[in-house]
Design a protein around this motif. Sequence first.
Motif, mmCIF file in Angstrom:
data_model
loop_
_atom_site.group_PDB
_atom_site.id
_atom_site.type_symbol
_atom_site.label_atom_id
_atom_site.label_comp_id
_atom_site.label_asym_id
_atom_site.label_seq_id
_atom_site.Cartn_x
_atom_site.Cartn_y
_atom_site.Cartn_z
ATOM 1 N N ARG A 1 -92.346 -10.962 -36.778
ATOM 2 C CA ARG A 1 -91.787 -11.567 -35.512
ATOM 3 C C ARG A 1 -92.930 -11.201 -34.428
ATOM 4 O O ARG A 1 -93.082 -11.929 -33.391
ATOM 5 N N SER B 1 -88.264 -12.073 -24.561
ATOM 6 C CA SER B 1 -87.874 -13.484 -24.965
ATOM 7 C C SER B 1 -88.046 -14.521 -23.825
ATOM 8 O O SER B 1 -88.339 -14.375 -22.758
ATOM 9 N N GLU C 1 -81.834 -15.326 -26.832
ATOM 10 C CA GLU C 1 -83.257 -15.028 -26.436
ATOM 11 C C GLU C 1 -83.615 -16.142 -25.419
ATOM 12 O O GLU C 1 -84.714 -15.893 -24.903
ATOM 13 N N GLN D 1 -87.069 -8.938 -27.878
ATOM 14 C CA GLN D 1 -86.937 -9.584 -29.495
ATOM 15 C C GLN D 1 -87.446 -8.760 -30.476
ATOM 16 O O GLN D 1 -87.079 -8.989 -31.618
ATOM 17 N N THR E 1 -84.964 -10.309 -38.336
ATOM 18 C CA THR E 1 -84.609 -10.453 -37.019
ATOM 19 C C THR E 1 -84.294 -9.092 -36.480
ATOM 20 O O THR E 1 -84.244 -8.911 -35.246
#
Length: 375
Positions: free
Chosen positions: A91, A132, A240, A247, A272
Motif C-alpha cells: 500500500r 487518506s 478512507e 491508511q 489492508t
Amino acid sequence: MTRWTHHIWIGCAGLLLAVAAGCGSSSPGTTTGASGGSVGTGGMATGTGGQTATGGSTATGTGGAVATGGTLGSGGASGGSAGAGTGSGGRAGGGGHGSGGATGQTGGASGQTGGAGATGKAGASGAGAMPSSGCSATATAASGKATIDVSGTSREYILTLPANYDPHHPYPLIFAFHGGSYNDQWVVDGDPPQSGPYYGIQAEAHDSVILVAPNALSGSWTNQNGRDVAFVTAMVTRFESQLCVDQSRLFATGFSMGAIMTINVGCNISSTFRAIAAMSGEIMTTCPDTKPIPYWSSHGMSDPTIPFTMGEAARDTYLQRDHCGTQTSAPDANGCLAYQGCDAADPVVWCPFDGVHQPPPFAGAAIWSFFSKFL
C-alpha cells in the motif's frame, strides 16, 4: 445459539460458561542529498541512514519489510529531499502495507528519488503516516450508528470518532468485531465480559484513534460467500474517503466469533491491515493469504466453546507466516509470550490465561500495547 466447528453445527446450550461468556458460533534507491546526504537502503529489515551532513537527517526505514528503493532516505546539505521508492506491491513503498506505492515527500533543495520499490509496509516507531483522501474532504462521517450497502445488502456499524476529531490529522483506525451472541452496541458499551468499551481499548487509546464496531448478519460472522470480508472492504473504502485515516495503520480485533472474523481479515485482506488481535478464536475454513502480518492472540486454557488447541492452531499458522522460531521471551505480567525470530516488522504474541470463553481481563491494555508498536 449454535456454532460451526469441524464443519458440524453443535448446540452450546448446555455450556453454562459459554452462555455467560458469549458462545458466538463460538465462534519497503538510494537517496542522496546535495552534499553528503544520508543513504537509505532497502531490504527485509531496518533501512538505517548513513552519515548526516550539516542540516541533514538520518534516513530511516524503521520497522518493517522495506522495499528495494527503500523508505525515507533523507539528508544532504541544508536538508536535502527525502526520496522514497515507489512500492509496486504494498500500500506504500515506505509507509503502508498493501497495494500501490506512495511517492516520498520532498523535504529540501536537492536530493534524488530512489528507484522503484517492491513491497512497502508501515514502519513502526513513528514512521510517516499515509493520509487518506478524506483528510482533504469537506464532508466527514459522524460518530454513531450508520449503514452501508454491500452488494445489495444493508450492513450496520457504529463509528466512534475522537472527542476532538481533527479532519486534517490522519488517525489509526481500529475495527472491533463482536462475539456471536452479541452485537455492535455491546462492543461500544463495553458490557461484560469485556473490560470496557471496545474491549477496553478505547480508554487506553485516549482519543488517538478512530474506532468502529461492525455488526454481523444474524449475529454471526460466517463470511458466507465472502460477504463479511466484502463488508470490511466497503467500510475501509468509505472511511478512507470520508475521514482522515492513516491508511498504513488499520487494525482489527475481536472476541469469539469476532476473533474468527479478525483471523478471517488476516487470512484474506492482510495487505489492508497493519496488525490483528484475536481473543478466543480459530481458523474455521481456509487461510489463503500468506503475507506476514503481526498477530496477537489470547485464549482461555479452560475454554469449553472454542478449544484451547484451536487457538494454538491459529497461532501456529501465523507463526509460520511470520517466519518465527519456537523460542519465546519470558512471560510478561499477564503470561503473554513473544516469539523469537519472527520477521522484524511482524511479531507474534501469544497470551494463554487461566479462564474460559472470555476476553482476558488484561485485553484492553495488552492489545493497545501491541498495536502501539506500529504507531
